[in-house]
Design an enzyme around this catalytic site. Structure first.
Site, PDB file in Angstrom:
ATOM      1  N   GLY A   1      -9.337   6.449   2.768  1.00  0.00           N
ATOM      2  CA  GLY A   1      -8.964   7.630   3.178  1.00  0.00           C
ATOM      3  C   GLY A   1     -10.640   7.106   4.399  1.00  0.00           C
ATOM      4  O   GLY A   1     -11.640   7.962   4.244  1.00  0.00           O
TER       5      GLY A   1
ATOM      6  N   ASP B   1       0.757  -1.104  -0.148  1.00  0.00           N
ATOM      7  CA  ASP B   1       0.059   0.186  -0.190  1.00  0.00           C
ATOM      8  C   ASP B   1       0.742   0.985   0.016  1.00  0.00           C
ATOM      9  O   ASP B   1       1.771   1.321   0.969  1.00  0.00           O
ATOM     10  CB  ASP B   1      -0.906   0.096   1.306  1.00  0.00           C
ATOM     11  CG  ASP B   1      -2.047   1.360   1.349  1.00  0.00           C
ATOM     12  OD1 ASP B   1      -2.375   1.192   0.297  1.00  0.00           O
ATOM     13  OD2 ASP B   1      -2.599   1.352   2.260  1.00  0.00           O
TER      14      ASP B   1
ATOM     15  N   VAL C   1      -8.986   1.275   4.619  1.00  0.00           N
ATOM     16  CA  VAL C   1      -9.143   1.598   6.072  1.00  0.00           C
ATOM     17  C   VAL C   1      -7.935   1.219   6.565  1.00  0.00           C
ATOM     18  O   VAL C   1      -7.674   0.027   6.548  1.00  0.00           O
ATOM     19  CB  VAL C   1     -10.320   0.938   6.848  1.00  0.00           C
ATOM     20  CG1 VAL C   1     -10.725   1.479   7.729  1.00  0.00           C
ATOM     21  CG2 VAL C   1     -11.891   0.777   6.029  1.00  0.00           C
TER      22      VAL C   1
ATOM     23  N   HIS D   1      -6.832  11.381   3.894  1.00  0.00           N
ATOM     24  CA  HIS D   1      -6.169   9.868   5.290  1.00  0.00           C
ATOM     25  C   HIS D   1      -6.729  10.666   6.315  1.00  0.00           C
ATOM     26  O   HIS D   1      -6.203  12.068   6.998  1.00  0.00           O
ATOM     27  CB  HIS D   1      -4.841   9.716   4.656  1.00  0.00           C
ATOM     28  CG  HIS D   1      -4.747   8.899   3.744  1.00  0.00           C
ATOM     29  ND1 HIS D   1      -3.336   8.982   2.180  1.00  0.00           N
ATOM     30  CD2 HIS D   1      -4.978   7.741   3.641  1.00  0.00           C
ATOM     31  CE1 HIS D   1      -3.817   8.128   1.950  1.00  0.00           C
ATOM     32  NE2 HIS D   1      -4.366   7.425   1.963  1.00  0.00           N
ATOM     33  N   GLY D   2      -6.917   9.027   6.965  1.00  0.00           N
ATOM     34  CA  GLY D   2      -7.298   9.810   8.384  1.00  0.00           C
ATOM     35  C   GLY D   2      -8.290  10.417   8.659  1.00  0.00           C
ATOM     36  O   GLY D   2      -9.390  10.318   8.199  1.00  0.00           O
TER      37      GLY D   2
ATOM     38  N   THR E   1      -6.894   4.011   9.639  1.00  0.00           N
ATOM     39  CA  THR E   1      -6.368   4.382  10.656  1.00  0.00           C
ATOM     40  C   THR E   1      -7.966   4.135  11.527  1.00  0.00           C
ATOM     41  O   THR E   1      -7.777   4.226  13.003  1.00  0.00           O
ATOM     42  CB  THR E   1      -7.202   5.977  11.003  1.00  0.00           C
ATOM     43  OG1 THR E   1      -6.169   6.995   9.836  1.00  0.00           O
ATOM     44  CG2 THR E   1      -6.674   7.571  11.485  1.00  0.00           C
TER      45      THR E   1
ATOM     46  N   SER F   1     -11.323   5.680   6.300  1.00  0.00           N
ATOM     47  CA  SER F   1     -12.213   6.009   7.694  1.00  0.00           C
ATOM     48  C   SER F   1     -12.666   7.260   8.057  1.00  0.00           C
ATOM     49  O   SER F   1     -13.464   7.153   9.477  1.00  0.00           O
ATOM     50  CB  SER F   1     -10.223   6.341   8.785  1.00  0.00           C
ATOM     51  OG  SER F   1      -9.903   5.001   8.363  1.00  0.00           O
TER      52      SER F   1
HETATM   53 ZN   LIG Z   1      -4.736   5.097   0.837  1.00  0.00          ZN
END
Ligand SMILES: [Zn+2]
Length: 286
Positions: free
Chosen positions: A211, A79, A233, A180-181, A235, A213
């Site tokens: 992203g 990844d 997924v 992201h996050g 985070t 999450s």
């Molecule tokens: Zn990613």
């Protein structure tokens, strides 16, 4: 066992998505695989560059192989590997699939790096799917207050078409409101027009949503209904693992037996995967 490419074709046809979950430890991976087996869902498991550097490419491959040999439909992805060289090392170590992310480079350099990885991957296994990324996906896999999102960073359909033709990738990570996050001080919304535009431009390519999450479930499900076939997924899984471990250690700080004090973290992780796989519609797809 079906190939990853065959599962993706099935997901596109039946309008569901393959979950992609990042792991570092053997108990996280065990939680993912057992949840997927319970629901009869194929899954992708990934190591980011940081995770891969800690675990080791060869060790991650060996762990996942042990589940594949037991009949599990689990596929190992490199990844967000940020250089062609490191992605090629993952291919050589036996990863099933690669997400080369050189999206921060100028367009021509991004194309050159991705093309190099595609050629290396196809030489090893003509069926290997390589993912590229286009657009600027902000944020990092942690809890953040706010991340500025600009439409200038979104993937442009005409660029996506040129990028796919120039590189030969079969999965494309796009930017259309995602990051992201997790953000505590901001709502995220996906721009479905951008998604539909990209799919029209590259109808044979699988579209990846990074992203997962920080997004509402309804947004993710709308994206899947509009053609996204892969949701990443990380985070949220880190948070679930960390919080369960922290509260367990606080309960009994004399405990030194990892398989005892890690158990709640493993269980919290498994519960989250069960929920995600149901949300992505991937139950009973083996
Ligand atoms: Zn990613």
């Amino acid at each position: 066992m079906k190939t990853l490419k065959e599962y993706f074709a099935q997901a596109r046809e039946e309008k569901w998505a393959i979950g992609h979950f990042n792991f570092l430890t053997a108990d996280q991976l065990k939680a993912f695989v057992e949840a997927a087996a319970e629901l009869k869902s194929p899954i992708m498991v990934g190591t980011s560059e940081g995770e891969a550097k800690f675990v080791g490419h060869g060790q991650a491959v060996a762990l996942v192989r042990s589940y594949q040999e037991a009949g599990h439909a689990v596929f190992l992805n490199a990844d967000h590997h940020k250089s062609a060289d490191f992605a090629k090392k993952a291919i050589d170590a036996g990863y099933d699939t690669i997400a080369i992310d050189t999206s921060k480079l100028p367009y021509e350099e991004n194309v050159a790096a991705v093309k190099e990885v595609v050629e290396h991957g196809k030489a090893k296994n003509p069926e290997m799917m390589i993912e590229g990324e286009l657009g600027y996906l902000k944020g990092s896999s942690e809890v953040q207050e706010k991340v500025e999102i600009s439409k200038d960073d979104f993937t442009k359909p005409e660029e996506a078409k040129a990028f796919v033709e120039a590189t030969g990738i079969e999965r494309l990570a796009i930017v259309f409101g995602n990051l992201h996050g997790v953000t505590t001080d901001q709502e995220m919304h996906l721009d479905m027009d951008v998604l539909r535009g990209v799919l029209q431009a590259v109808p044979d390519v699988q579209i990846v949503l990074h992203g997962g999450s920080g997004l509402e479930t309804t947004e993710i499900q709308e994206a899947i209904a509009n053609g996204v076939t892969n949701v990443h997924v990380n985070t949220e899984l880190r948070l679930a693992y960390h919080d369960a471990l922290e509260s367990e250690l606080a309960k009994d700080d004399e405990s030194t037996t990892p398989y005892k004090f890690e158990k709640p973290a493993y269980e919290a992780t498994k519960a989250m995967i069960l929920q995600k796989l149901k949300e992505y519609g991937s139950v009973n797809r083996l």
